[in-house]
Write a protein that holds these residues in place. Structure first.
Motif, PDB file in Angstrom:
ATOM      1  N   TRP A  15      55.249 105.633  73.539  1.00  0.00           N
ATOM      2  CA  TRP A  15      53.925 106.093  73.983  1.00  0.00           C
ATOM      3  C   TRP A  15      54.018 107.001  75.203  1.00  0.00           C
ATOM      4  N   ALA A  16      55.090 106.915  75.950  1.00  0.00           N
ATOM      5  CA  ALA A  16      55.222 107.704  77.163  1.00  0.00           C
ATOM      6  C   ALA A  16      55.624 109.148  76.886  1.00  0.00           C
ATOM      7  N   GLN A  17      56.000 109.468  75.655  1.00  0.00           N
ATOM      8  CA  GLN A  17      56.418 110.833  75.347  1.00  0.00           C
ATOM      9  C   GLN A  17      55.216 111.771  75.350  1.00  0.00           C
ATOM     10  N   GLU A  18      55.459 112.999  75.756  1.00  0.00           N
ATOM     11  CA  GLU A  18      54.398 114.003  75.758  1.00  0.00           C
ATOM     12  C   GLU A  18      54.165 114.501  74.338  1.00  0.00           C
ATOM     13  N   PRO A  19      52.920 114.802  73.986  1.00  0.00           N
ATOM     14  CA  PRO A  19      52.664 115.315  72.637  1.00  0.00           C
ATOM     15  C   PRO A  19      53.259 116.707  72.465  1.00  0.00           C
ATOM     16  N   LEU A  20      53.657 117.022  71.240  1.00  0.00           N
ATOM     17  CA  LEU A  20      54.205 118.339  70.948  1.00  0.00           C
ATOM     18  C   LEU A  20      53.103 119.386  71.028  1.00  0.00           C
ATOM     19  N   PRO A  21      53.412 120.588  71.509  1.00  0.00           N
ATOM     20  CA  PRO A  21      52.390 121.632  71.542  1.00  0.00           C
ATOM     21  C   PRO A  21      51.970 122.014  70.128  1.00  0.00           C
ATOM     22  N   VAL A  22      50.701 122.250  69.950  1.00  0.00           N
ATOM     23  CA  VAL A  22      50.161 122.591  68.636  1.00  0.00           C
ATOM     24  C   VAL A  22      50.009 124.104  68.542  1.00  0.00           C
ATOM     25  N   ALA A  23      50.665 124.690  67.542  1.00  0.00           N
ATOM     26  CA  ALA A  23      50.566 126.132  67.329  1.00  0.00           C
ATOM     27  C   ALA A  23      49.248 126.443  66.626  1.00  0.00           C
ATOM     28  N   PRO A  24      48.634 127.576  66.928  1.00  0.00           N
ATOM     29  CA  PRO A  24      47.395 127.927  66.229  1.00  0.00           C
ATOM     30  C   PRO A  24      47.649 128.117  64.732  1.00  0.00           C
ATOM     31  N   LEU A  25      46.677 127.748  63.935  1.00  0.00           N
ATOM     32  CA  LEU A  25      46.805 127.871  62.487  1.00  0.00           C
ATOM     33  C   LEU A  25      46.706 129.328  62.067  1.00  0.00           C
ATOM     34  N   ARG A  26      47.523 129.706  61.088  1.00  0.00           N
ATOM     35  CA  ARG A  26      47.478 131.054  60.516  1.00  0.00           C
ATOM     36  C   ARG A  26      47.434 130.925  59.012  1.00  0.00           C
ATOM     37  N   PHE A  27      46.701 131.798  58.384  1.00  0.00           N
ATOM     38  CA  PHE A  27      46.563 131.764  56.948  1.00  0.00           C
ATOM     39  C   PHE A  27      46.859 133.142  56.369  1.00  0.00           C
ATOM     40  N   ASP A  28      47.601 133.184  55.291  1.00  0.00           N
ATOM     41  CA  ASP A  28      47.826 134.404  54.528  1.00  0.00           C
ATOM     42  C   ASP A  28      47.036 134.265  53.236  1.00  0.00           C
ATOM     43  N   VAL A  29      46.256 135.270  52.933  1.00  0.00           N
ATOM     44  CA  VAL A  29      45.386 135.217  51.765  1.00  0.00           C
ATOM     45  C   VAL A  29      45.682 136.403  50.872  1.00  0.00           C
TER      46      VAL A  29
END
Length: 68
Positions: free
Chosen positions: A17-31
């Motif tokens: 529980w003491a670990q820092e959360p991983l950074p979240v990259a912004p979502l990208r979509f290819d259409v």
């Protein structure tokens, strides 16, 4: 010795529980959108490329693969 197992598990869960959360990259979509064109509606073939966008009109799939 029997008392050490619960303490060990408690220590391990506290460390997890003491670990820092991983950074979240912004979502990208290819259409991609591919639509069939009826022969009577065919116009001149045209491929245009802008930054981040490719537009092809009246072009066969084979031509698009060759362009890629």
């Amino acid at each position: 010795m029997r008392c050490m197992k619960p303490i060990g598990w408690l220590f391990l869960t506290a460390v997890a529980w003491a670990q820092e959360p991983l950074p979240v990259a912004p979502l990208r979509f290819d259409v991609a959108s591919v639509k069939e064109v009826q022969p009577e509606n065919l116009g001149p073939s045209r491929i245009t490329a802008d930054p981040g966008r490719l537009r092809a009109q009246s072009v066969s799939i084979g031509t698009l693969i060759a362009y890629a």
